[in-house]
Scaffold this motif. Structure first.
Motif, PDB file in Angstrom:
ATOM      1  N   SER A  19       0.824  -1.211   0.000  1.00 24.73           N
ATOM      2  CA  SER A  19       0.000   0.000   0.000  1.00 24.73           C
ATOM      3  C   SER A  19       0.855   1.257   0.000  1.00 24.73           C
ATOM      4  N   LEU A  20       1.883   1.270   0.837  1.00 29.68           N
ATOM      5  CA  LEU A  20       2.770   2.438   0.887  1.00 29.68           C
ATOM      6  C   LEU A  20       3.513   2.629  -0.425  1.00 29.68           C
ATOM      7  N   PHE A  21       3.946   1.523  -1.038  1.00 35.61           N
ATOM      8  CA  PHE A  21       4.635   1.603  -2.323  1.00 35.61           C
ATOM      9  C   PHE A  21       3.729   2.213  -3.393  1.00 35.61           C
ATOM     10  N   LEU A  22       2.486   1.763  -3.451  1.00 35.04           N
ATOM     11  CA  LEU A  22       1.542   2.320  -4.429  1.00 35.04           C
ATOM     12  C   LEU A  22       1.240   3.788  -4.127  1.00 35.04           C
ATOM     13  N   LEU A  23       1.116   4.129  -2.865  1.00 32.47           N
ATOM     14  CA  LEU A  23       0.866   5.514  -2.481  1.00 32.47           C
ATOM     15  C   LEU A  23       2.018   6.415  -2.890  1.00 32.47           C
ATOM     16  N   VAL A  24       3.247   5.956  -2.691  1.00 34.77           N
ATOM     17  CA  VAL A  24       4.427   6.732  -3.090  1.00 34.77           C
ATOM     18  C   VAL A  24       4.469   6.880  -4.611  1.00 34.77           C
ATOM     19  N   LEU A  25       4.158   5.817  -5.345  1.00 31.01           N
ATOM     20  CA  LEU A  25       4.148   5.910  -6.815  1.00 31.01           C
ATOM     21  C   LEU A  25       3.124   6.930  -7.300  1.00 31.01           C
ATOM     22  N   VAL A  26       1.936   6.903  -6.743  1.00 30.13           N
ATOM     23  CA  VAL A  26       0.896   7.851  -7.148  1.00 30.13           C
ATOM     24  C   VAL A  26       1.320   9.265  -6.797  1.00 30.13           C
ATOM     25  N   TYR A  27       1.822   9.463  -5.587  1.00 35.56           N
ATOM     26  CA  TYR A  27       2.257  10.791  -5.149  1.00 35.56           C
ATOM     27  C   TYR A  27       3.370  11.325  -6.051  1.00 35.56           C
ATOM     28  N   CYS A  28       4.355  10.494  -6.359  1.00 32.32           N
ATOM     29  CA  CYS A  28       5.468  10.929  -7.221  1.00 32.32           C
ATOM     30  C   CYS A  28       4.994  11.236  -8.634  1.00 32.32           C
ATOM     31  N   SER A  29       4.070  10.441  -9.150  1.00 31.42           N
ATOM     32  CA  SER A  29       3.593  10.700 -10.509  1.00 31.42           C
ATOM     33  C   SER A  29       2.789  11.997 -10.576  1.00 31.42           C
ATOM     34  N   ILE A 101       4.146   3.256 -15.631  1.00 32.23           N
ATOM     35  CA  ILE A 101       2.900   2.471 -15.644  1.00 32.23           C
ATOM     36  C   ILE A 101       3.129   1.106 -16.283  1.00 32.23           C
ATOM     37  N   VAL A 102       3.812   1.073 -17.432  1.00 30.44           N
ATOM     38  CA  VAL A 102       4.077  -0.197 -18.116  1.00 30.44           C
ATOM     39  C   VAL A 102       4.990  -1.075 -17.258  1.00 30.44           C
ATOM     40  N   GLY A 103       6.012  -0.458 -16.639  1.00 31.06           N
ATOM     41  CA  GLY A 103       6.911  -1.220 -15.778  1.00 31.06           C
ATOM     42  C   GLY A 103       6.183  -1.861 -14.614  1.00 31.06           C
ATOM     43  N   TYR A 104       5.305  -1.118 -13.982  1.00 30.56           N
ATOM     44  CA  TYR A 104       4.539  -1.667 -12.862  1.00 30.56           C
ATOM     45  C   TYR A 104       3.597  -2.769 -13.352  1.00 30.56           C
ATOM     46  N   PHE A 105       2.981  -2.570 -14.516  1.00 27.86           N
ATOM     47  CA  PHE A 105       2.086  -3.577 -15.081  1.00 27.86           C
ATOM     48  C   PHE A 105       2.842  -4.872 -15.362  1.00 27.86           C
ATOM     49  N   VAL A 106       4.041  -4.777 -15.950  1.00 28.18           N
ATOM     50  CA  VAL A 106       4.863  -5.966 -16.229  1.00 28.18           C
ATOM     51  C   VAL A 106       5.256  -6.649 -14.921  1.00 28.18           C
ATOM     52  N   PHE A 107       5.625  -5.844 -13.923  1.00 26.82           N
ATOM     53  CA  PHE A 107       5.976  -6.400 -12.613  1.00 26.82           C
ATOM     54  C   PHE A 107       4.811  -7.187 -12.022  1.00 26.82           C
ATOM     55  N   VAL A 108       3.612  -6.616 -12.062  1.00 23.35           N
ATOM     56  CA  VAL A 108       2.434  -7.283 -11.510  1.00 23.35           C
ATOM     57  C   VAL A 108       2.129  -8.559 -12.307  1.00 23.35           C
ATOM     58  N   LEU A 109       2.262  -8.519 -13.624  1.00 24.25           N
ATOM     59  CA  LEU A 109       2.013  -9.713 -14.432  1.00 24.25           C
ATOM     60  C   LEU A 109       3.000 -10.825 -14.100  1.00 24.25           C
ATOM     61  N   ARG A 110       4.275 -10.490 -13.945  1.00 23.81           N
ATOM     62  CA  ARG A 110       5.285 -11.511 -13.640  1.00 23.81           C
ATOM     63  C   ARG A 110       5.042 -12.142 -12.269  1.00 23.81           C
TER      64      ARG A 110
END
Length: 126
Positions: A19-29, A101-110
């Protein structure tokens, strides 16, 4: 008879980190375009010595009342009213955002693929 499958449970700490990782990603973007934007030269060169009226800014009495409720006088509101929004798409920012976004999507898929294969192996004994 096969035993009922019980999937692994993610611990609370793992959920917190996710959750914190996703929050940081959204905040940074959301913050990155503000940090990467060049300063506005028009706002820097504006002098406070020139008095401006609400009429010169194209504001009627109702608009003036609302600005005053927000705590602005005509001089303070001038940069907000006269500065137009910039709708240009910056290619570098667009590419960086797309890569994140693509990097995170690939990470989640793997990760999902690995977990899916683990569940299949546990369930069907491959």
């Amino acid at each position: 008879m096969a035993a009922d499958y019980v999937p692994p449970v993610q611990k609370g700490f793992g959920q917190l980190v996710d959750s914190l990782f996703l929050l940081v990603l959204v905040y940074c973007s959301l913050l990155a375009p503000l940090l990467l934007k060049a300063p506005d030269k028009a706002a820097e060169t504006q002098t406070a010595s020139t008095q401006v009226s609400w009429r010169e800014l194209g504001q009627n009495a109702a608009m003036e009342a609302q600005w005053r409720k927000l705590g602005y006088d005509a001089q303070q509101a001038k940069p907000i009213i006269t500065t137009r929004f910039d709708y240009e798409i910056e290619p570098v920012s667009l590419i960086v955002t797309a890569l994140v976004i693509v990097g995170y999507f690939v990470f989640v898929l793997r990760v999902s693929d690995r977990q899916y294969r683990q569940v299949i192996a546990e369930k069907f004994g491959e």
